[in-house]
Design a protein around this motif. Structure first.
Motif, PDB file in Angstrom:
ATOM      1  N   ASN A  55       0.792  -1.233   0.000  1.00 28.89           N
ATOM      2  CA  ASN A  55       0.000   0.000   0.000  1.00 28.89           C
ATOM      3  C   ASN A  55       0.821   1.279   0.000  1.00 28.89           C
ATOM      4  O   ASN A  55       0.295   2.339  -0.359  1.00 28.89           O
ATOM      5  N   LEU A  56       2.077   1.233   0.380  1.00 26.44           N
ATOM      6  CA  LEU A  56       2.892   2.431   0.267  1.00 26.44           C
ATOM      7  C   LEU A  56       3.151   2.773  -1.192  1.00 26.44           C
ATOM      8  O   LEU A  56       3.272   3.942  -1.560  1.00 26.44           O
ATOM      9  N   ASP A  57       3.229   1.744  -2.042  1.00 26.49           N
ATOM     10  CA  ASP A  57       3.482   1.988  -3.461  1.00 26.49           C
ATOM     11  C   ASP A  57       2.325   2.723  -4.126  1.00 26.49           C
ATOM     12  O   ASP A  57       2.526   3.524  -5.035  1.00 26.49           O
ATOM     13  N   THR A  58       1.110   2.481  -3.645  1.00 24.61           N
ATOM     14  CA  THR A  58      -0.043   3.161  -4.222  1.00 24.61           C
ATOM     15  C   THR A  58      -0.366   4.466  -3.498  1.00 24.61           C
ATOM     16  O   THR A  58      -0.677   5.471  -4.138  1.00 24.61           O
ATOM     17  N   SER A  59      -0.281   4.456  -2.168  1.00 24.64           N
ATOM     18  CA  SER A  59      -0.632   5.668  -1.417  1.00 24.64           C
ATOM     19  C   SER A  59       0.419   6.752  -1.592  1.00 24.64           C
ATOM     20  O   SER A  59       0.117   7.869  -2.031  1.00 24.64           O
ATOM     21  N   PHE A  60       1.667   6.446  -1.271  1.00 21.90           N
ATOM     22  CA  PHE A  60       2.742   7.436  -1.414  1.00 21.90           C
ATOM     23  C   PHE A  60       3.262   7.447  -2.842  1.00 21.90           C
ATOM     24  O   PHE A  60       3.417   8.509  -3.455  1.00 21.90           O
ATOM     25  N   GLY A  61       3.546   6.261  -3.376  1.00 27.19           N
ATOM     26  CA  GLY A  61       4.114   6.190  -4.718  1.00 27.19           C
ATOM     27  C   GLY A  61       3.199   6.745  -5.783  1.00 27.19           C
ATOM     28  O   GLY A  61       3.653   7.313  -6.779  1.00 27.19           O
ATOM     29  N   GLY A  62       1.888   6.571  -5.596  1.00 23.30           N
ATOM     30  CA  GLY A  62       0.956   7.118  -6.569  1.00 23.30           C
ATOM     31  C   GLY A  62       0.950   8.632  -6.578  1.00 23.30           C
ATOM     32  O   GLY A  62       0.709   9.255  -7.621  1.00 23.30           O
ATOM     33  N   ARG A  63       1.219   9.238  -5.433  1.00 23.49           N
ATOM     34  CA  ARG A  63       1.209  10.697  -5.312  1.00 23.49           C
ATOM     35  C   ARG A  63       2.578  11.288  -5.632  1.00 23.49           C
ATOM     36  O   ARG A  63       2.680  12.336  -6.287  1.00 23.49           O
ATOM     37  N   PHE A  64       3.633  10.639  -5.164  1.00 26.26           N
ATOM     38  CA  PHE A  64       4.988  11.145  -5.360  1.00 26.26           C
ATOM     39  C   PHE A  64       5.888  10.030  -5.911  1.00 26.26           C
ATOM     40  O   PHE A  64       6.772   9.529  -5.207  1.00 26.26           O
ATOM     41  N   PRO A  65       5.669   9.598  -7.134  1.00 24.13           N
ATOM     42  CA  PRO A  65       6.431   8.453  -7.669  1.00 24.13           C
ATOM     43  C   PRO A  65       7.936   8.704  -7.706  1.00 24.13           C
ATOM     44  O   PRO A  65       8.724   7.763  -7.544  1.00 24.13           O
ATOM     45  N   GLU A  66       8.346   9.938  -7.900  1.00 23.99           N
ATOM     46  CA  GLU A  66       9.773  10.237  -7.970  1.00 23.99           C
ATOM     47  C   GLU A  66      10.443  10.190  -6.600  1.00 23.99           C
ATOM     48  O   GLU A  66      11.676  10.183  -6.505  1.00 23.99           O
ATOM     49  N   ARG A  67       9.636  10.131  -5.539  1.00 26.38           N
ATOM     50  CA  ARG A  67      10.200  10.076  -4.185  1.00 26.38           C
ATOM     51  C   ARG A  67       9.897   8.754  -3.485  1.00 26.38           C
ATOM     52  O   ARG A  67      10.058   8.637  -2.274  1.00 26.38           O
ATOM     53  N   TYR A  68       9.462   7.783  -4.250  1.00 20.85           N
ATOM     54  CA  TYR A  68       9.187   6.439  -3.711  1.00 20.85           C
ATOM     55  C   TYR A  68      10.280   5.485  -4.189  1.00 20.85           C
ATOM     56  O   TYR A  68      10.576   5.407  -5.392  1.00 20.85           O
ATOM     57  N   VAL A  69      10.895   4.752  -3.251  1.00 16.91           N
ATOM     58  CA  VAL A  69      11.971   3.808  -3.572  1.00 16.91           C
ATOM     59  C   VAL A  69      11.647   2.470  -2.945  1.00 16.91           C
ATOM     60  O   VAL A  69      11.402   2.376  -1.740  1.00 16.91           O
ATOM     61  N   SER A  70      11.626   1.412  -3.749  1.00 20.19           N
ATOM     62  CA  SER A  70      11.421   0.057  -3.229  1.00 20.19           C
ATOM     63  C   SER A  70      12.755  -0.668  -3.203  1.00 20.19           C
ATOM     64  O   SER A  70      13.403  -0.833  -4.247  1.00 20.19           O
ATOM     65  N   THR A  71      13.168  -1.091  -2.029  1.00 19.90           N
ATOM     66  CA  THR A  71      14.408  -1.869  -1.898  1.00 19.90           C
ATOM     67  C   THR A  71      14.128  -3.361  -1.884  1.00 19.90           C
ATOM     68  O   THR A  71      15.063  -4.164  -1.825  1.00 19.90           O
ATOM     69  N   GLY A  72      12.845  -3.739  -1.903  1.00 18.11           N
ATOM     70  CA  GLY A  72      12.503  -5.148  -1.774  1.00 18.11           C
ATOM     71  C   GLY A  72      12.682  -5.618  -0.344  1.00 18.11           C
ATOM     72  O   GLY A  72      12.945  -4.836   0.575  1.00 18.11           O
ATOM     73  N   ILE A  73      12.537  -6.926  -0.162  1.00 16.51           N
ATOM     74  CA  ILE A  73      12.664  -7.495   1.183  1.00 16.51           C
ATOM     75  C   ILE A  73      14.147  -7.642   1.508  1.00 16.51           C
ATOM     76  O   ILE A  73      14.739  -8.727   1.401  1.00 16.51           O
ATOM     77  N   ALA A  74      14.767  -6.547   1.866  1.00 17.44           N
ATOM     78  CA  ALA A  74      16.208  -6.497   2.136  1.00 17.44           C
ATOM     79  C   ALA A  74      16.450  -5.372   3.131  1.00 17.44           C
ATOM     80  O   ALA A  74      16.887  -4.282   2.767  1.00 17.44           O
ATOM     81  N   GLU A  75      16.165  -5.637   4.396  1.00 22.18           N
ATOM     82  CA  GLU A  75      16.161  -4.578   5.403  1.00 22.18           C
ATOM     83  C   GLU A  75      17.535  -3.966   5.638  1.00 22.18           C
ATOM     84  O   GLU A  75      17.651  -2.766   5.893  1.00 22.18           O
ATOM     85  N   ASN A  77      19.899  -3.531   3.462  1.00 22.32           N
ATOM     86  CA  ASN A  77      20.081  -2.596   2.356  1.00 22.32           C
ATOM     87  C   ASN A  77      19.176  -1.371   2.520  1.00 22.32           C
ATOM     88  O   ASN A  77      19.575  -0.236   2.228  1.00 22.32           O
ATOM     89  N   LEU A  78      17.960  -1.601   3.001  1.00 19.62           N
ATOM     90  CA  LEU A  78      17.013  -0.506   3.231  1.00 19.62           C
ATOM     91  C   LEU A  78      17.613   0.558   4.136  1.00 19.62           C
ATOM     92  O   LEU A  78      17.547   1.757   3.844  1.00 19.62           O
ATOM     93  N   PHE A  79      18.215   0.139   5.233  1.00 21.11           N
ATOM     94  CA  PHE A  79      18.774   1.099   6.187  1.00 21.11           C
ATOM     95  C   PHE A  79      20.028   1.777   5.640  1.00 21.11           C
ATOM     96  O   PHE A  79      20.237   2.982   5.848  1.00 21.11           O
ATOM     97  N   THR A  80      20.859   1.029   4.939  1.00 24.97           N
ATOM     98  CA  THR A  80      22.082   1.620   4.396  1.00 24.97           C
ATOM     99  C   THR A  80      21.758   2.648   3.318  1.00 24.97           C
ATOM    100  O   THR A  80      22.336   3.743   3.288  1.00 24.97           O
ATOM    101  N   VAL A  81      20.830   2.317   2.426  1.00 32.00           N
ATOM    102  CA  VAL A  81      20.411   3.262   1.397  1.00 32.00           C
ATOM    103  C   VAL A  81      19.791   4.501   2.039  1.00 32.00           C
ATOM    104  O   VAL A  81      20.048   5.638   1.619  1.00 32.00           O
ATOM    105  N   SER A  82      18.963   4.296   3.063  1.00 30.53           N
ATOM    106  CA  SER A  82      18.343   5.422   3.752  1.00 30.53           C
ATOM    107  C   SER A  82      19.391   6.346   4.357  1.00 30.53           C
ATOM    108  O   SER A  82      19.268   7.579   4.284  1.00 30.53           O
ATOM    109  N   ALA A  83      20.414   5.765   4.955  1.00 31.85           N
ATOM    110  CA  ALA A  83      21.471   6.580   5.552  1.00 31.85           C
ATOM    111  C   ALA A  83      22.195   7.396   4.481  1.00 31.85           C
ATOM    112  O   ALA A  83      22.518   8.567   4.694  1.00 31.85           O
TER     113      ALA A  83
END
Length: 385
Positions: A55-75, A77-83
């Motif tokens: 639902n984040l892909d549709t709620s946030f991603g639908g409104r701000f697609p250029e600011r939505y990033v999916s890292t997949g099920i890889a937590e 990597n998620l934190f390192t990319v976020s940092a």
């Protein structure tokens, strides 16, 4: 940090949060997604990093697609990319389940996020036993112990869906990292009427009283504390109820005042007894005004069966009955009445023993009994939401 002083001597409620809700409760994830989209509309630095949470892909991603990033099920990597994104001056919000945030990716949380002091907002859902129907792999009863130990990480646990937007707004202003702990599905609201102002590090007094203090954290634990306080009021016992929505920084002043002004404290949390709210309260009480402290927390082995959220909590020792029994145990301890207490309420003598279905110890309150249900298991494909 400040707290509101209270000199009430009866169980006169500050609020009436147990009134029937006017409509179907809003789930924490729905309230959060709406708040995040609104926040992103005001601040172009906001990024949504998703680990297939749904639902984040549709709620946030639908409104701000250029600011939505999916890292997949890889937590990790998620934190390192976020940092990395935070180091570029952006405000990333990293989303995963609490058990994966605090255990699977604990190293990256410790080093890349907290160790750098970067403004990454970790949003952890399905916390505690709120993902009860998914089975034990999705329970999270250790995350507060982990996050409280990471110096510099702000830790917030809203108890009401309507607290989420103001909590998010407060966290957004921080220059450092934060951890927002949410459940999965809707729970009945805690606040009826206006939600008290949300101030990081400041406890909320939901009931006034000088006999015993119930300190609670999280949606169902807070409701259980309120229900126990109402029952105690019917028995002539004035229970103060403190809601703790910020574990770090912790409102030591409110807890120290409660220890000085009441006969003892009971902590209520959706977590193991070690490292969470109970430890935070015990540390303050021991340092300022020693009083009995009993912990109502998830104790013992988890049932090998699936149950709903409240049912699983009750089976593991967290319920209004357990809170009530713990409060009576505190009141039966020697020297329970504070010298500073001015309570003149007339109350019946508390029971000196707990109900036969409850085992009361100095470290936890555990409700015994068997559970029924289907065999524990989780879906085998994709990430359940």
């Amino acid at each position: 940090m400040t707290t509101t002083e209270t000199t009430a001597t009866t169980a006169t409620p500050v609020a009436t949060p147990l009134s029937p809700p006017p409509s179907k409760p809003v789930g924490p994830r729905e309230a959060y997604r709406e708040a995040l989209v609104a926040l992103a509309g005001r601040d172009e630095r906001v990024l949504c990093l998703d680990s297939d949470m749904g639902n984040l892909d549709t709620s946030f991603g639908g409104r701000f697609p250029e600011r939505y990033v999916s890292t997949g099920i890889a937590e990790a990597n998620l934190f390192t990319v976020s940092a990395g994104l935070a180091a570029r001056g952006l405000r990333p919000y990293a989303h995963t389940m609490a058990t994966f945030a605090a255990t699977r990716a604990a190293e990256q949380l410790k080093l890349d996020v907290v160790g750098t002091g970067l403004p990454v907002r970790v949003v952890a859902t399905h916390a505690g036993l709120s993902a009860a129907h998914f089975g034990s792999t999705h329970y999270c009863l250790e995350d507060l112990a982990v996050t409280r130990a990471l110096h510099g990480l702000t830790v917030v646990v809203p108890a009401d869906a309507r607290e989420i937007a103001p909590a998010l707004a407060a966290l957004h202003e921080l220059d450092g990292p934060s951890y927002l702990r949410l459940g999965r599905s809707a729970t009945p609201p805690v606040h009826d009427g206006d939600v008290p102002p949300f101030r990081l590090g400041e406890a909320v007094t939901l009931r006034a009283g000088n006999d015993v203090t119930l300190v609670a954290c999280g949606p169902l634990p807070v409701r259980f504390a309120l229900a126990a306080a109402d029952r105690l009021a019917g028995e002539g016992i004035a229970a103060r109820v403190l809601q703790i929505h910020t574990l770090v920084p912790f409102d030591e002043a409110a807890v120290a005042a409660a220890a000085a002004e009441t006969g003892g404290l009971v902590t209520v949390e959706e977590h193991r007894p070690q490292g969470g709210l109970g430890d935070a309260v015990a540390q303050v009480v021991a340092a300022h005004a020693p009083r009995p402290v009993l912990r109502v927390a998830v104790a013992g082995p988890l049932p090998k069966s699936v149950d709903d959220h409240a049912g699983l909590l009750a089976a593991t020792g967290v319920s209004p009955e357990a809170v009530h029994a713990a409060a009576l145990r505190v009141l039966s301890a020697p020297r329970t009445r504070s010298r500073t207490s001015t309570s003149t309420s007339t109350r019946t003598s508390p029971r000196t023993t707990a109900p036969t279905t409850t085992r009361v110890t100095a470290s936890s309150i555990t409700t015994t009994g068997s559970t029924t249900g289907t065999t524990t298991g989780t879906p085998s494909e994709g990430r359940p939401s």
